[in-house]
Scaffold this motif. Sequence first.
Motif, PDB file in Angstrom:
ATOM      1  N   GLN B 180      50.850 -13.546  28.137  1.00 18.87           N
ATOM      2  CA  GLN B 180      50.761 -12.148  27.763  1.00 18.87           C
ATOM      3  C   GLN B 180      49.762 -11.430  28.648  1.00 18.87           C
ATOM      4  O   GLN B 180      48.652 -11.910  28.875  1.00 18.87           O
ATOM      5  CB  GLN B 180      50.318 -12.029  26.312  1.00 18.87           C
ATOM      6  CG  GLN B 180      50.232 -10.601  25.846  1.00 18.87           C
ATOM      7  CD  GLN B 180      49.553 -10.493  24.502  1.00 18.87           C
ATOM      8  OE1 GLN B 180      49.990 -11.069  23.531  1.00 18.87           O
ATOM      9  NE2 GLN B 180      48.463  -9.736  24.464  1.00 18.87           N
ATOM     10  N   THR B 181      50.187 -10.336  29.165  1.00 20.03           N
ATOM     11  CA  THR B 181      49.264  -9.520  29.924  1.00 20.03           C
ATOM     12  C   THR B 181      49.214  -8.151  29.259  1.00 20.03           C
ATOM     13  O   THR B 181      49.844  -7.931  28.234  1.00 20.03           O
ATOM     14  CB  THR B 181      49.732  -9.361  31.376  1.00 20.03           C
ATOM     15  OG1 THR B 181      50.929  -8.580  31.373  1.00 20.03           O
ATOM     16  CG2 THR B 181      50.005 -10.708  32.006  1.00 20.03           C
ATOM     17  N   SER B 182      48.502  -7.271  29.890  1.00 24.07           N
ATOM     18  CA  SER B 182      48.391  -5.956  29.281  1.00 24.07           C
ATOM     19  C   SER B 182      49.734  -5.234  29.253  1.00 24.07           C
ATOM     20  O   SER B 182      49.918  -4.298  28.494  1.00 24.07           O
ATOM     21  CB  SER B 182      47.365  -5.113  30.039  1.00 24.07           C
ATOM     22  OG  SER B 182      47.795  -4.953  31.370  1.00 24.07           O
ATOM     23  N   CYS B 183      50.648  -5.662  30.085  1.00 27.90           N
ATOM     24  CA  CYS B 183      51.929  -4.963  30.161  1.00 27.90           C
ATOM     25  C   CYS B 183      53.128  -5.816  29.793  1.00 27.90           C
ATOM     26  O   CYS B 183      54.245  -5.332  29.768  1.00 27.90           O
ATOM     27  CB  CYS B 183      52.146  -4.401  31.567  1.00 27.90           C
ATOM     28  SG  CYS B 183      51.018  -3.090  31.985  1.00 27.90           S
ATOM     29  N   ILE B 184      52.912  -7.079  29.565  1.00 26.81           N
ATOM     30  CA  ILE B 184      54.030  -7.964  29.262  1.00 26.81           C
ATOM     31  C   ILE B 184      53.690  -8.765  28.012  1.00 26.81           C
ATOM     32  O   ILE B 184      52.613  -9.353  27.924  1.00 26.81           O
ATOM     33  CB  ILE B 184      54.298  -8.925  30.433  1.00 26.81           C
ATOM     34  CG1 ILE B 184      54.777  -8.142  31.653  1.00 26.81           C
ATOM     35  CG2 ILE B 184      55.342  -9.976  30.042  1.00 26.81           C
ATOM     36  CD1 ILE B 184      54.731  -8.920  32.930  1.00 26.81           C
ATOM     37  N   SER B 185      54.596  -8.775  27.097  1.00 27.29           N
ATOM     38  CA  SER B 185      54.347  -9.548  25.886  1.00 27.29           C
ATOM     39  C   SER B 185      54.793 -10.982  26.102  1.00 27.29           C
ATOM     40  O   SER B 185      55.573 -11.280  27.002  1.00 27.29           O
ATOM     41  CB  SER B 185      55.103  -8.942  24.715  1.00 27.29           C
ATOM     42  OG  SER B 185      56.484  -9.178  24.877  1.00 27.29           O
ATOM     43  N   GLN B 188      58.490 -11.316  25.878  1.00 32.05           N
ATOM     44  CA  GLN B 188      59.154 -10.887  27.105  1.00 32.05           C
ATOM     45  C   GLN B 188      59.075 -11.984  28.159  1.00 32.05           C
ATOM     46  O   GLN B 188      60.040 -12.284  28.846  1.00 32.05           O
ATOM     47  CB  GLN B 188      58.483  -9.622  27.662  1.00 32.05           C
ATOM     48  CG  GLN B 188      58.880  -8.351  26.951  1.00 32.05           C
ATOM     49  CD  GLN B 188      58.063  -7.165  27.448  1.00 32.05           C
ATOM     50  OE1 GLN B 188      56.859  -7.272  27.668  1.00 32.05           O
ATOM     51  NE2 GLN B 188      58.710  -6.036  27.623  1.00 32.05           N
ATOM     52  N   THR B 540      50.708   1.301  36.883  1.00 31.43           N
ATOM     53  CA  THR B 540      51.213   0.477  35.784  1.00 31.43           C
ATOM     54  C   THR B 540      52.496  -0.252  36.131  1.00 31.43           C
ATOM     55  O   THR B 540      52.712  -1.379  35.712  1.00 31.43           O
ATOM     56  CB  THR B 540      51.501   1.363  34.545  1.00 31.43           C
ATOM     57  OG1 THR B 540      50.448   2.313  34.429  1.00 31.43           O
ATOM     58  CG2 THR B 540      51.547   0.534  33.300  1.00 31.43           C
ATOM     59  N   LYS B 544      54.495  -4.515  35.284  1.00 32.10           N
ATOM     60  CA  LYS B 544      55.609  -4.820  34.391  1.00 32.10           C
ATOM     61  C   LYS B 544      56.762  -5.517  35.106  1.00 32.10           C
ATOM     62  O   LYS B 544      57.762  -5.868  34.501  1.00 32.10           O
ATOM     63  CB  LYS B 544      56.127  -3.522  33.761  1.00 32.10           C
ATOM     64  CG  LYS B 544      55.119  -2.884  32.832  1.00 32.10           C
ATOM     65  CD  LYS B 544      55.718  -1.694  32.118  1.00 32.10           C
ATOM     66  CE  LYS B 544      55.546  -0.441  32.923  1.00 32.10           C
ATOM     67  NZ  LYS B 544      56.257   0.706  32.364  1.00 32.10           N
TER      68      LYS B 544
END
Lengths: 256, 682
Positions: B180-185, B188, B540, B544
Amino acid sequence: MSADAGTTPTATATQAPAAAAAVPATQATSTATKKTGKSLSKYKIVFLGEQGVGKTSLITRFMYDTFDDHYQATIGIDFLSKTMYLDDKTIRLQLWDTAGQERFRSLIPSYIRDSRVAIVVYDITKRKSFDFIDKWIEDVKNERGEENVILCIVGNKNDLTDERQVTTEEGQEKAKLLGAKIFMETSTKAGYNVKNLFKKIAKSLPEFQDANSNIINEASGAAAAGSAPAAGNAAGKTGVIDISTKDEQEQSGCQC
Amino acid sequence: MQGNSGRTSYTGGSHMQLGKPPTFVPQSLPRSPSVPSLQGDRPFNSLNRSDPMLNRKVFSGETPVPRLDPGSAHSPMGSAAVQASPSTIGGNSNLSVIDLYGDETDSQMASEESEDTNHLDTLMSKSSLMDQPHRDDYNVTSQETSMQTDSQLPQIPKSPRVNISSKDAEHFDRYGFKKQTSCISEAQYDGWWSEYYQYCERRKSKWVVLMEKHGLPSSDDQVTRFPPKNEKLKRYVRKGVPAEWRGNAWWYFANGQELLDENLDQYGQLLQKIALIEKLPDKEDKYPDLEIIERDLNRTFPDNIHFQRESFQDGEPEMIKSLRRVLVAFSLYNPKIGYCQSMNFLAGLLLLFLDEEKSFWMLVLLTSKYLPGVHNVNLEGVNIDQGVLMLCVQEYLPELWDYIVPKEKHSGSSKGNLNKLMNTSFSSSSGHSHQSQGKNDFLLKLPPVTLCTASWFMSCFVGVLPIEVTLRVWDCLFYEGSHFLFKVSLGILKLSEEELLKGKHHNSLTHYSLNGSQNKHKNNNSPEESEMELFQIVQTFPKKLLNPNDIFEKIIFKKRITFNNLDQDEIDRCRKYVTTQRQKHKPMSDPHKSSSHSNVNDNDDVSEDSDNSKPHSSDSSSHRNVHKSKTFNHTHRSEEHLPGATQDTPYGFKRSMTSVNWNSGLKEKVRQIRKKKDKFMD
C-alpha cells in the motif's frame, strides 16, 4: 501581532489527536466544489527548514491527522492544495513542502519563496536546525518585504523533552528578533499544537482578520480530488477535519 | 505517544510478529499474489547476511543457503565490509522453470516474440501444471524443506530474503516494500499482481530461452552475462529483466565490472578511511555530510522491511549500515557531489539488488554517466536536464506545452512549436514565471512543473513510480542510456495529459483546452491555478501508475509516438545546448547560481584527472576515472556540429525521417525563414 503570540511552555504532549471525522472523498469534493464556485482567495504557504525537522510531518498531521515515525525524505518540492472554511469565508491554501538540504535552496524558485506565509521549521532537539532558520528567513525576506509575509517559526518535536537543545524562550527570542509573527512549538508526533498553528495562521490572513470564530472545518482541495478519483485508500487524500477540537482548544488557552 | 490514530501504521515494522512460524497453508487457488513467496532467499541483493531477521528461524533457519555471488570477485575488504559478500544461490535454481510457463495469452507480446513461442511450445508439455493447485505451494513448501526438494520443484525465487511473519508478509511485495502506498491500496496491488506475476514468469521463461540460445547460463545464480545488444534484447529488457537477475543485468549493461576492475581496491580503502574518520572527535565538523547522511538513513524506504528497524533489534538493520557506508564512501570519493538527498534512494534501491561494493560503483555511474551534474552542490545538472525535458515537451507534446507555458500572454496564433522555435531573441524575462512563448526563457526560469519533474531525475523515479515500474525503467536506463529517463518522463507527461482532460470534466477548473488549443473557456481560474492543477496531476499521476505495461505498452513501444525517436545523441546535444544557454545568460537571470559550472565542463577536467587515479589515493583527485565513458565522448563530438550552441538559435531536434539535423541543412534554413515570414504575416 507580536512574536510572543504563541508559546507552548510545556510538553505535555500525550494527548491523542482527535480522530478525524472520516468523510467519503466524493462527499468532501462535492462540498468543496459547491462552496468554491466563486473565486477563492489563495494563499501560498511554504514550508522551509533543515532536513528532517518535520516539515512533511507537519503537513501530514495537518492534512490527514496522521503520523509516521519516518517519512521518506522529500526530494524537490511537493505540492498540496487545501480548502479551508471559516464562517462563510473560504480560502484555498497551497502548501509547498520543500527538501531541506541546503543545496536545494537554489531550486526553490522565487514564486514559491514569494509566499504569503512562510513556515520555517526547526527541530528543538537539534541546535543546528535552529541556527539555520536565519538563512531561510533571509531567503524569504529577500524575496518579499518583511511587511508582506507572515513569518512563522515553528519548533517541532517538542515531545522529545529529554533531547531538547533549544529552549522555548530561545525560540521566542529569535522569533521576535527576526520579526516572525507567529512562534509555536509543536509535536507532530503527538498532534500537539498543529491545528493551533494553522488556526493562528488563518487568523492572520486578511481574509480572517476580523473573524474571531474558529475555523469550522476544512476540506482538501478539489484539484487533488479531481486528479485522484481512484485513490480511495486508507491514507485518504480528502476528508473533513474539524479543526477546533476540544483538546486543542484547551491547549490554545495557554497560547494567548 | 500515540500519534497513530486510525492509520495502519508501519512504523518501524514494530508490529511484525517475531519467530512466529509461517502459517502458509497450501492453497487450492492460484497462488495468492498477496503472499510473497518468502522462499527464494535469492534476494534481490546479497546483503543482510547478518541480518538479525535471518536468525529468526522463520523460514531460512531451515534452509541453509549457500551464498555465492557470481559476479563479485572483488568483495570489499576491511572489517567494515562484513556483509559485503555475496549473494546467495537461490536454491539450485537450475530448474526446468520453463515447465511452469506456458500460457501464451499475453496478446501484447504475441507478435514480436513468435520466434520464442515455437521454442516454448516444445517445452510446454507440462503447462497444465500451471493450473494445478499445488503448484502454488512451491514457494511455500520449499521454504521449509531442503534444498534437494527445491531442486526437484520448479521454483522461481521471488522474494526478499527477509522473513516476515505470514501475517505481515501479505502486506509486502517481493522486494519488501509495503504494497500500500499513498496512492495505491493493497487490494489494488493484489489485483494487479495476480496478473502481473504471470507476466513476469512468462517473460522469464523467454529470457531463459534467449540465454540458452546464446549459450549462456540461465540459472539464477549464474546469470552474470547477457547476449550482445541488439533490437531483440532491447525489447526483452524493455519488457522487464527477471527480478532475480536484475542486479547482475544492471551491472552488466552499465559496464560496472570495468569500472570496478580499474578501481579494485578503492572501495575497501574508502571503508578504511571511514573507519578512521569515525574515530575523529570532530568528525561532524570536518565532514558535514556525515550528519546529513545520518538524518536520511531512516528516511530511506521507511516502508521497506529491509530498511526498518525491528523493535526487538538492538542494532540497526544491516541494510541501513550498508547504506551508510555506501553514501559516506561516496561523499569521500566525490567531494564535488558529497551527499545529495535522493542519492539515498538510488543507493537504497541498488542495495536491494547488488552487493555493497557494486552498489557503490553503480551509484558512481549513475551520478556521473547517467545523471551528470544532477547531484552536484549547485544542482545545475538538475536545471539542465529540466531544460532539456522542457525542450522535449515543447517539441513532442506541444499541447501539453501550451499548458505548461500558457499562451495567454503571447500573440495567440502559434500553430505549434515551430513558431516558438523561430522566435529566438533571448531576453531574460523579468518577474513572473510565465515566459512569453517563443523564447528560450524557460530554459533559465524553468516552468513550475519542473519542480516536480526534477525529482524524477534526481532519484531516477524511485518513489515517484511504483516499484515495478521503476525497476523496468532502471532496466532500460542501464541498457539504453540516460535518454530513456527523458522518454519515460515524456510518457508520463503524455499520460498525464489524459488525466488532465479527465480532471477538466470533473471540475471545471481548467480553462485551457488540450486538444483545441483555444483558451476561450472563461472561468475564474487564473493561469496560476491551472498551473497548480497541472502540477498536482503531474505530481500524483505517476504514483498511481501501478502496471508497468500501462506506460511501456501504451507509450514506449509505440512506434507512432514521436518522442520514441529520441536517442542518446539527441539528449546529449540537448544537454549541451541548454548548458550553453544557461551559462550565457546566467549572470543576468540567476544570481543564485552564478558560481555554477556546466556539467560538461566538470566532465572535462574529470577526464583529465582520470589518469592520475591510483588505487591508493582515495581522496578527491582520484575519483574520476569513470568519466572515460562514451557518453562524454559523445558530448564532445556533438559539440562541433551543435547548432545554436554559440548563437541564440533555437534548439533543433533532428527529425527521424531523414535523420538529418534539422537546423543544419539549407533546406531547413529556408523552411525556417518561411515560417518566420508566415508568422509575421499573422
